[in-house]
Design a protein around this motif. Structure first.
Motif, PDB file in Angstrom:
ATOM      1  N   ARG A  11      -4.865  -3.829   7.788  1.00 25.69           N
ATOM      2  CA  ARG A  11      -4.465  -3.292   6.482  1.00 25.69           C
ATOM      3  C   ARG A  11      -5.596  -2.475   5.867  1.00 25.69           C
ATOM      4  N   ASN A  12      -6.794  -3.041   5.900  1.00 25.23           N
ATOM      5  CA  ASN A  12      -7.933  -2.352   5.285  1.00 25.23           C
ATOM      6  C   ASN A  12      -8.291  -1.057   6.010  1.00 25.23           C
ATOM      7  N   ARG A  36      -5.770   1.720   5.222  1.00 24.98           N
ATOM      8  CA  ARG A  36      -5.845   2.186   3.838  1.00 24.98           C
ATOM      9  C   ARG A  36      -6.611   3.496   3.703  1.00 24.98           C
ATOM     10  N   ASP A  43       0.816  -1.216   0.000  1.00 30.46           N
ATOM     11  CA  ASP A  43       0.000   0.000   0.000  1.00 30.46           C
ATOM     12  C   ASP A  43       0.848   1.263   0.000  1.00 30.46           C
ATOM     13  N   ASP A  56      -7.321  -9.528  -3.706  1.00 27.65           N
ATOM     14  CA  ASP A  56      -7.446  -8.086  -3.454  1.00 27.65           C
ATOM     15  C   ASP A  56      -7.750  -7.337  -4.741  1.00 27.65           C
TER      16      ASP A  56
END
Length: 518
Positions: free
Chosen positions: A361-362, A365, A67, A518
């Motif tokens: 992680r999400n 983001r 990311d 993803d």
């Protein structure tokens, strides 16, 4: 008329005053946010420091780096780990790896497909298979594997990204300034003491974490121990099942970890581990456990072969339990076994850890950068809620199943043990439903609770058969009370709302079980 004007002037003054204070407050908040975001550049060259490069740490490093984050990973020992826990990646764990873009790490490590759970008790046998479920968007199978090989593959993939710095070193402490964690102090491989700074520090240094106490107020509990050894040049007749024997007093597991290696694991009481040095362990395995291992499928043959060959790669490992408590400190997150542990009998540790990594992680983001400690803290609070369906389901199942498997002379407990075996081996929706929960394919706490109620009723029916009597009726009531006690403890620990109201589980399924990539 005068009073009307006075009232209007008063109202106007109030509105103007409120607007002035509101604008000042907004300007101050914007200034604070801007200052917080600029801290990212001041705190160090990394956006995130990750302490520990096991399954969770390596997976998170790769995910955040993909990311665009700059990640500094500090691992105590970068050699291939030699451990026998974490050798089954459940189907739900494979889905998480795929969603993180790491599914190829299960290749080229001689991992073996896992399709089923084989149960053995008192000469009887039953097999439960992962169900084919339309709501599970991935192949319904797990993988038996060498944990160290998987970890090395994950480390290699994370380190292949230019914005990941993977370094060997021992972290001594967290650097804390005014209640906010700013980084870590560590010794590198050359013995030099170094300070590293980043807006966010993630602690995932395993079950023996030395940083846990600095971040969260939580204590682990040793429930029992597992002794495990590897049988070389061997292959089970059914290499795709986890073979679980309801042995007395504790269970025994046998499974194929590579194409020609079989793992044997036997649970032992926490306060009484037979000595290896004086032969007590060999005597225990041969005389107490071996006669209870079924001869079918070469299970007993391979079990004894490993003992006769000197217990190669024999290791003991404590089975720990630790509930998940939120970290109140800013600038730090705790993940993996450093954060939440459960009995390993259901092999869900890696699956839960990868689920947590995916959620983190999400959430991150949504932030252009993570220098704003306040915004990161707000996101982390939601993490503790979002993770509940998967984590609470695994924690509850592991705790109750591990207790039920212990053989005793108590008729009520033995009734529950037998009732559990009967229920799991009965096939149909009972077996498929429990395997979907075990494999992380249906992380719904309420569904688990309903299955546990059904197992309790099955146990009570077993105790009452063939004809009810006052004694049998009494023991069936004790079984019911025992089940309430075990389940009630987890309803309190995990939260009644999280366990019994399916809203969170539905949201988790929509967001984290929908796609395999993803």
């Amino acid at each position: 008329m005068v009073s009307t004007y006075a009232w209007l002037w008063t109202l106007l003054t109030f509105v103007l005053t409120w607007m002035v204070f509101y604008l000042i407050k907004r300007k101050k908040a914007a200034t604070d946010d801007a200052e917080a975001e600029t801290e990212e550049g001041r705190d160090g060259v990394a956006d995130v420091i990750i302490v520990g490069a096991g399954v969770a740490g390596s997976a998170l490093a790769y995910a955040l780096a993909k990311d665009g984050r700059r990640v500094h990973v500090i691992e105590r020992n970068l050699k291939e780990p030699q451990r026998f826990m974490g050798e089954l990646m459940q189907a739900g764990g494979r889905l998480k790896l795929a969603q993180l873009g790491l599914e190829d790490c299960l290749k080229e490590i001689d991992a073996q497909e896992s399709h089923s759970l084989a149960l053995y008790k008192d000469g009887k046998h039953g097999t439960l298979y992962y169900p084919k479920c339309s709501k599970f968007p991935y192949e319904p199978s797990g993988r038996f594997l060498r944990n160290g090989r998987l970890v090395q593959r994950l480390r290699k993939k994370a380190a292949s990204l230019a914005n990941v710095q993977l370094e060997e070193g021992t972290v001594k402490s967290l650097i804390e300034v005014k209640g906010v964690v700013k980084g870590v102090t560590y010794k590198n491989s050359a013995g030099e003491e170094i300070t590293a700074f980043a807006p966010l520090t993630v602690v995932c240094d395993g079950c023996y974490s030395n940083l846990r106490r600095s971040a969260i107020d939580n204590k682990d509990e040793v429930l029992s121990h597992f002794v495990g050894y590897v049988v070389k040049n061997s292959r089970l007749e059914d290499p795709h099942s986890l073979h679980l024997t309801f042995a007395k007093p504790f269970p025994c597991v046998i499974y194929q970890i590579t194409s020609d290696e079989v793992r044997v694991g036997a649970e032992l009481p926490a306060d009484s581990i037979p000595s290896m040095a004086n032969g007590e362990m060999v005597n225990f395995l041969k005389k107490t456990l071996a006669p209870q291992i079924p001869e079918t499928g070469k299970l007993r043959e391979i079990f004894l072969k490993g003992v006769d060959e000197g217990l190669q790669e024999v290791k003991t490992h404590p089975n720990k339990s630790m509930s998940a408590k939120p970290c109140d400190k800013k600038g730090v997150i705790v993940l993996g076994d450093a954060f939440n542990m459960r009995h390993p009998i259901i092999a869900s540790g890696m699956m839960v850890a990868l689920s947590d990594v995916l959620i983190i992680r999400n959430l991150l983001r949504s932030l252009p950068n993570i220098g704003n400690t306040k915004k990161v803290s707000e996101l982390i609070k939601s993490f503790y809620i979002i993770r509940k369906p998967m984590a609470a389901t695994a924690n509850t199942l592991a705790a109750i199943f591990s207790q039920v498997l212990i053989a005793t002379t108590d008729e009520a407990r033995e009734g529950m043990r037998q009732g559990c075996f009967i229920y799991l081996c009965s096939g149909g929706f009972r077996a498929s439903g429990m395997m979907a929960i075990l494999g992380g394919m249906n992380p719904r706490p309420l569904t688990l609770v309903l299955h546990l109620v059904a197992i309790t009723l099955t146990s009570m029916g077993y105790l009452l058969s063939p004809f009810p009597s006052p004694r049998r009726f009494w023991h069936s009531l004790r079984t019911f009370a025992l089940a309430l006690k075990m389940l009630g403890a987890h309803l309190v620990d995990e939260g009644f709302k999280e366990m019994l109201i399916p809203t969170n589980a539905a949201a988790y399924r929509r967001s984290y079980m929908a796609t395999a990539s993803d």
